[in-house]
Design a protein around this motif. Structure first.
Motif, short mmCIF file in Angstrom:
data_model
loop_
_atom_site.label_atom_id
_atom_site.label_comp_id
_atom_site.label_asym_id
_atom_site.label_seq_id
_atom_site.Cartn_x
_atom_site.Cartn_y
_atom_site.Cartn_z
N ASP A 109 0.83 -1.20 0.00
CA ASP A 109 0.00 0.00 0.00
C ASP A 109 0.87 1.25 0.00
O ASP A 109 1.67 1.48 0.92
CB ASP A 109 -0.91 0.00 1.23
N SER A 110 0.77 2.07 -1.07
CA SER A 110 1.48 3.34 -1.22
C SER A 110 2.99 3.18 -1.41
O SER A 110 3.73 4.16 -1.34
CB SER A 110 1.22 4.27 -0.03
N THR A 137 -1.29 -2.03 -9.18
CA THR A 137 -2.33 -1.05 -8.84
C THR A 137 -3.39 -1.68 -7.94
O THR A 137 -3.87 -1.06 -6.99
CB THR A 137 -2.98 -0.50 -10.12
N TYR A 138 -3.73 -2.94 -8.22
CA TYR A 138 -4.68 -3.66 -7.38
C TYR A 138 -4.16 -3.78 -5.96
O TYR A 138 -4.94 -3.72 -4.99
CB TYR A 138 -4.94 -5.05 -7.96
N ARG A 140 -2.53 -1.59 -4.51
CA ARG A 140 -2.49 -0.21 -4.04
C ARG A 140 -1.07 0.35 -3.98
O ARG A 140 -0.79 1.28 -3.21
CB ARG A 140 -3.20 -0.05 -2.70
#
Length: 206
Positions: A109-110, A137-138, A140
């Protein structure tokens, strides 16, 4: 000096491997770009073929073993990830996908991610957009705008071809470095640490 942790993941299966070669060049470009900003890169390079058995065991048992727990911990603590796969059947390799499937949900994530791929033909270059970018992207992750695909002919290309590949590598490295430089690591969650069963049960009888 500020330090940023970069984890490079190569899914090449041979030795030497064009995927590893591309991964090393992307890593070097990122290190140079961070160095230009006065930031030192702490790099760990992971060859997935050396973890293949542990990855498959983790897929089946949900329990990472061998060197895999340390690698997963480094991925979760990275300020930037370079992920390079050979192309199989117009997509990423099964080992590449399986490894990121066993990465803990939310760990990316990020996190800035630079994607790269290698293949025999330039026509597979869209794997970056239709397979790799959507996968991260899925999860994140922050996928840098420039992905790098290198076909077999790129390694033996003339001056112009070599220059074009090098320009893409340098541009992608700069983009990852900019994102990694400002990446904020997640605070450690005390609940991520395993708790002994006796500790969980203590106090229930009071």
């Amino acid at each position: 000096m500020t330090v940023r942790r970069i984890v490079t993941v190569s899914a090449g299966l041979s030795t030497p491997s064009s995927s590893r070669l591309l991964a090393d060049r992307l890593t070097a470009a990122t290190e140079r770009a961070l160095g230009d900003e006065g930031i030192r890169a702490q790099v760990r390079t992971v060859e997935l073929r050396e973890l293949a058995h542990d990855v498959m065991n983790a897929m089946v048992t949900q329990v990472p073993t061998g060197d895999l727990p340390g690698v997963l911990s480094d991925v979760a603590g990275a300020d930037g990830i370079i992920a390079v796969t050979p192309v199989f059947n117009a997509s990423y390799s099964g080992l590449f996908k399986s490894f990121f499937d066993v990465v803990e949900q939310g760990a990316l994530d990020s996190v800035p991610v630079l994607v790269g791929a290698t293949g025999g033909s330039p026509r597979h270059s869209l794997v970056l957009e239709h397979a790799l970018r959507p996968m991260f992207t899925y999860a994140r992750a922050l996928v840098v705008p420039t992905g790098v695909y290198a076909a077999s002919e790129d390694w033996g290309a003339g001056d112009e071809g070599a220059r074009e590949l090098n320009e893409r590598i340098e541009r992608a490295g700069r983009q990852l470095a900019r994102l990694a430089a400002v990446h904020e690591r997640r605070e450690e969650d005390p609940y991520d640490e395993p708790v002994a069963f006796a500790d969980l049960m203590s106090g229930l009888g009071t």
